[in-house]
Motif scaffolding. Structure first.
Motif, PDB file in Angstrom:
ATOM      1  N   SER A   1       0.819  -1.198   0.075  1.00  0.00           N
ATOM      2  CA  SER A   1       0.199   0.146   0.062  1.00  0.00           C
ATOM      3  C   SER A   1       0.863   1.224   0.100  1.00  0.00           C
ATOM      4  O   SER A   1       1.993   0.873   0.595  1.00  0.00           O
ATOM      5  CB  SER A   1      -0.922   0.162   1.168  1.00  0.00           C
ATOM      6  N   LEU A   2       0.279   2.379  -0.586  1.00  0.00           N
ATOM      7  CA  LEU A   2       1.122   3.569  -0.748  1.00  0.00           C
ATOM      8  C   LEU A   2       0.137   4.840  -0.581  1.00  0.00           C
ATOM      9  O   LEU A   2      -0.993   4.783  -0.867  1.00  0.00           O
ATOM     10  CB  LEU A   2       1.791   3.664  -2.078  1.00  0.00           C
ATOM     11  N   TYR A   3       0.503   5.631   0.458  1.00  0.00           N
ATOM     12  CA  TYR A   3      -0.428   6.703   0.480  1.00  0.00           C
ATOM     13  C   TYR A   3       0.690   8.193   0.282  1.00  0.00           C
ATOM     14  O   TYR A   3       1.496   7.922   1.088  1.00  0.00           O
ATOM     15  CB  TYR A   3      -0.865   6.722   1.959  1.00  0.00           C
ATOM     16  N   LYS A   4      -0.003   8.810  -0.497  1.00  0.00           N
ATOM     17  CA  LYS A   4       1.008  10.089  -0.752  1.00  0.00           C
ATOM     18  C   LYS A   4       0.140  11.340  -0.726  1.00  0.00           C
ATOM     19  O   LYS A   4      -1.071  11.194  -1.344  1.00  0.00           O
ATOM     20  CB  LYS A   4       1.668  10.044  -1.992  1.00  0.00           C
ATOM     21  N   THR A   5       0.592  12.276  -0.285  1.00  0.00           N
ATOM     22  CA  THR A   5      -0.497  13.602  -0.134  1.00  0.00           C
ATOM     23  C   THR A   5       0.577  14.929  -0.457  1.00  0.00           C
ATOM     24  O   THR A   5       1.760  14.924  -0.298  1.00  0.00           O
ATOM     25  CB  THR A   5      -0.806  13.912   1.118  1.00  0.00           C
ATOM     26  N   TYR A   6       0.107  15.462  -1.550  1.00  0.00           N
ATOM     27  CA  TYR A   6       0.699  16.776  -2.087  1.00  0.00           C
ATOM     28  C   TYR A   6      -0.152  18.079  -1.512  1.00  0.00           C
ATOM     29  O   TYR A   6      -1.431  18.049  -1.646  1.00  0.00           O
ATOM     30  CB  TYR A   6       0.933  16.757  -3.446  1.00  0.00           C
TER      31      TYR A   6
ATOM     32  N   PRO B   1      -7.575  -5.508 -12.139  1.00  0.00           N
ATOM     33  CA  PRO B   1      -7.412  -6.445 -10.791  1.00  0.00           C
ATOM     34  C   PRO B   1      -5.905  -6.219 -10.407  1.00  0.00           C
ATOM     35  O   PRO B   1      -5.054  -6.187 -11.280  1.00  0.00           O
ATOM     36  CB  PRO B   1      -7.890  -7.643 -11.405  1.00  0.00           C
ATOM     37  N   GLY B   2      -5.792  -6.306  -8.970  1.00  0.00           N
ATOM     38  CA  GLY B   2      -4.581  -6.173  -8.478  1.00  0.00           C
ATOM     39  C   GLY B   2      -4.087  -4.804  -7.777  1.00  0.00           C
ATOM     40  O   GLY B   2      -2.853  -4.391  -7.696  1.00  0.00           O
ATOM     41  N   ILE B   3      -5.011  -3.874  -8.125  1.00  0.00           N
ATOM     42  CA  ILE B   3      -4.777  -2.471  -7.982  1.00  0.00           C
ATOM     43  C   ILE B   3      -5.926  -1.786  -7.501  1.00  0.00           C
ATOM     44  O   ILE B   3      -6.834  -2.228  -8.070  1.00  0.00           O
ATOM     45  CB  ILE B   3      -4.076  -1.785  -8.947  1.00  0.00           C
ATOM     46  N   GLU B   4      -5.971  -0.916  -6.446  1.00  0.00           N
ATOM     47  CA  GLU B   4      -6.920  -0.188  -6.051  1.00  0.00           C
ATOM     48  C   GLU B   4      -6.244   1.218  -5.677  1.00  0.00           C
ATOM     49  O   GLU B   4      -5.504   1.394  -5.137  1.00  0.00           O
ATOM     50  CB  GLU B   4      -7.739  -0.711  -4.718  1.00  0.00           C
TER      51      GLU B   4
ATOM     52  N   TYR C   1      -3.856  17.064  -2.171  1.00  0.00           N
ATOM     53  CA  TYR C   1      -4.192  16.137  -3.204  1.00  0.00           C
ATOM     54  C   TYR C   1      -3.624  14.907  -2.530  1.00  0.00           C
ATOM     55  O   TYR C   1      -2.349  14.626  -2.322  1.00  0.00           O
ATOM     56  CB  TYR C   1      -3.737  16.643  -4.675  1.00  0.00           C
ATOM     57  N   SER C   2      -4.005  13.984  -2.581  1.00  0.00           N
ATOM     58  CA  SER C   2      -3.879  12.492  -1.762  1.00  0.00           C
ATOM     59  C   SER C   2      -4.368  11.384  -2.805  1.00  0.00           C
ATOM     60  O   SER C   2      -5.147  11.284  -3.336  1.00  0.00           O
ATOM     61  CB  SER C   2      -4.537  12.377  -0.421  1.00  0.00           C
ATOM     62  N   ILE C   3      -3.124  10.528  -2.829  1.00  0.00           N
ATOM     63  CA  ILE C   3      -3.432   9.138  -3.639  1.00  0.00           C
ATOM     64  C   ILE C   3      -3.240   7.902  -2.827  1.00  0.00           C
ATOM     65  O   ILE C   3      -2.192   7.940  -1.962  1.00  0.00           O
ATOM     66  CB  ILE C   3      -2.176   9.209  -4.681  1.00  0.00           C
ATOM     67  N   THR C   4      -4.076   7.149  -2.700  1.00  0.00           N
ATOM     68  CA  THR C   4      -3.816   5.815  -1.946  1.00  0.00           C
ATOM     69  C   THR C   4      -3.817   4.770  -2.776  1.00  0.00           C
ATOM     70  O   THR C   4      -4.714   4.657  -3.782  1.00  0.00           O
ATOM     71  CB  THR C   4      -5.073   5.581  -1.143  1.00  0.00           C
ATOM     72  N   LEU C   5      -2.801   4.116  -3.067  1.00  0.00           N
ATOM     73  CA  LEU C   5      -2.754   2.718  -4.030  1.00  0.00           C
ATOM     74  C   LEU C   5      -2.594   1.476  -3.045  1.00  0.00           C
ATOM     75  O   LEU C   5      -1.819   1.441  -1.932  1.00  0.00           O
ATOM     76  CB  LEU C   5      -1.506   2.711  -4.720  1.00  0.00           C
ATOM     77  N   ARG C   6      -3.335   0.670  -3.401  1.00  0.00           N
ATOM     78  CA  ARG C   6      -3.468  -0.818  -2.565  1.00  0.00           C
ATOM     79  C   ARG C   6      -3.352  -2.028  -3.525  1.00  0.00           C
ATOM     80  O   ARG C   6      -3.888  -1.659  -4.538  1.00  0.00           O
ATOM     81  CB  ARG C   6      -4.571  -1.007  -1.718  1.00  0.00           C
ATOM     82  N   GLY C   7      -2.819  -3.167  -3.436  1.00  0.00           N
ATOM     83  CA  GLY C   7      -2.478  -4.184  -3.978  1.00  0.00           C
ATOM     84  C   GLY C   7      -1.107  -4.353  -4.515  1.00  0.00           C
ATOM     85  O   GLY C   7      -0.283  -3.436  -4.546  1.00  0.00           O
TER      86      GLY C   7
ATOM     87  N   LEU D   1       0.146  -4.608  -7.385  1.00  0.00           N
ATOM     88  CA  LEU D   1       0.686  -3.798  -8.509  1.00  0.00           C
ATOM     89  C   LEU D   1       1.114  -2.214  -8.285  1.00  0.00           C
ATOM     90  O   LEU D   1       1.474  -1.691  -8.819  1.00  0.00           O
ATOM     91  CB  LEU D   1      -0.195  -3.822  -9.752  1.00  0.00           C
ATOM     92  N   SER D   2       0.725  -1.858  -6.832  1.00  0.00           N
ATOM     93  CA  SER D   2       0.966  -0.593  -6.467  1.00  0.00           C
ATOM     94  C   SER D   2       2.444   0.023  -6.809  1.00  0.00           C
ATOM     95  O   SER D   2       2.434   1.312  -7.231  1.00  0.00           O
ATOM     96  CB  SER D   2       0.371  -0.462  -5.192  1.00  0.00           C
ATOM     97  N   PRO D   3       3.385  -0.589  -6.519  1.00  0.00           N
ATOM     98  CA  PRO D   3       4.555  -0.186  -6.780  1.00  0.00           C
ATOM     99  C   PRO D   3       4.858   0.238  -8.246  1.00  0.00           C
ATOM    100  O   PRO D   3       5.656   1.307  -8.621  1.00  0.00           O
ATOM    101  CB  PRO D   3       5.762  -1.348  -6.439  1.00  0.00           C
ATOM    102  N   PHE D   4       4.590  -0.687  -9.145  1.00  0.00           N
ATOM    103  CA  PHE D   4       4.643  -0.593 -10.320  1.00  0.00           C
ATOM    104  C   PHE D   4       3.716   0.748 -11.141  1.00  0.00           C
ATOM    105  O   PHE D   4       4.247   1.469 -11.714  1.00  0.00           O
ATOM    106  CB  PHE D   4       4.259  -1.609 -11.173  1.00  0.00           C
ATOM    107  N   ILE D   5       2.722   0.771 -10.599  1.00  0.00           N
ATOM    108  CA  ILE D   5       1.594   1.950 -10.918  1.00  0.00           C
ATOM    109  C   ILE D   5       2.240   3.239 -10.373  1.00  0.00           C
ATOM    110  O   ILE D   5       2.089   4.176 -11.186  1.00  0.00           O
ATOM    111  CB  ILE D   5       0.155   1.740 -10.350  1.00  0.00           C
ATOM    112  N   TRP D   6       2.644   3.170  -9.208  1.00  0.00           N
ATOM    113  CA  TRP D   6       3.204   4.424  -8.731  1.00  0.00           C
ATOM    114  C   TRP D   6       4.250   4.764  -9.358  1.00  0.00           C
ATOM    115  O   TRP D   6       4.794   5.953  -9.929  1.00  0.00           O
ATOM    116  CB  TRP D   6       3.742   4.356  -7.063  1.00  0.00           C
TER     117      TRP D   6
END
Length: 158
Positions: free
Chosen positions: A21-26, A102-105, A123-129, A131-136
């Motif tokens: 999981s990844l959570y990022k805020t700008y 599938p594999g990413i939220e 602006y916040s982004i939350t990635l789960r799954g 595939l999140s490192p690749f999508i990020w």
């Protein structure tokens, strides 16, 4: 800028599971009034200001409400991605979940606060799954610019 990344390897029933999981805020402060920023943000039919999204299938003038499902075409892919409006608090918050593959939220949240001199945008982004490192890795260069581009687009309308 706030970054929170977690990576967990779990074993369950003899299988190795990966939870990422990844959570990022700008955050951006602006002299543009909240009403101008909010007006630009909720016009989901015009995403010309967004560095990652190029267009949606929504008609002009439609106000986003929780439960609204629409399609978004990104600048990275030619095929549309389904998006779902999760939460709206007028002049404060807009939360959208992307239902890509599938594999990413992915959840995107815009928060706007009024200040004495204008507005404050987060602006916040939350990635789960898994595939999140690749999508990020793919969306990071675009995500850095979103809050600034929103403010610039609202300032042009001002």
């Amino acid at each position: 800028m706030i970054l929170n990344f977690s990576f967990k390897l779990l074993t369950e029933g003899g299988k190795l599971l990966c939870k990422c999981s990844l959570y990022k805020t700008y955050r951006v402060a602006s002299s543009v009034p909240v009403d101008m920023v909010w007006g630009k943000l909720i016009n989901l039919a015009d995403m010309s200001w967004h560095p990652l999204f190029s267009q949606t299938n929504l008609p002009k003038g439609l106000i986003p409400k929780p439960g609204l499902i629409f399609s978004v075409v990104t600048r990275l892919t030619p095929f549309p991605i389904r998006a779902f409006v999760e939460s709206v608090r007028p002049r404060e918050l807009l939360s959208i979940r992307l239902l890509a593959i599938p594999g990413i939220e992915q959840r995107i949240t815009y928060q706007i606060e009024s200040t004495l001199c204008g507005s404050y945008i987060a602006y916040s982004i939350t990635l789960r799954g898994w595939l999140s490192p690749f999508i990020w890795w793919l969306i990071k260069p675009y995500s850095i610019k979103v809050a600034n581009e929103l403010v610039n687009a609202a300032a042009k309308c001002h």
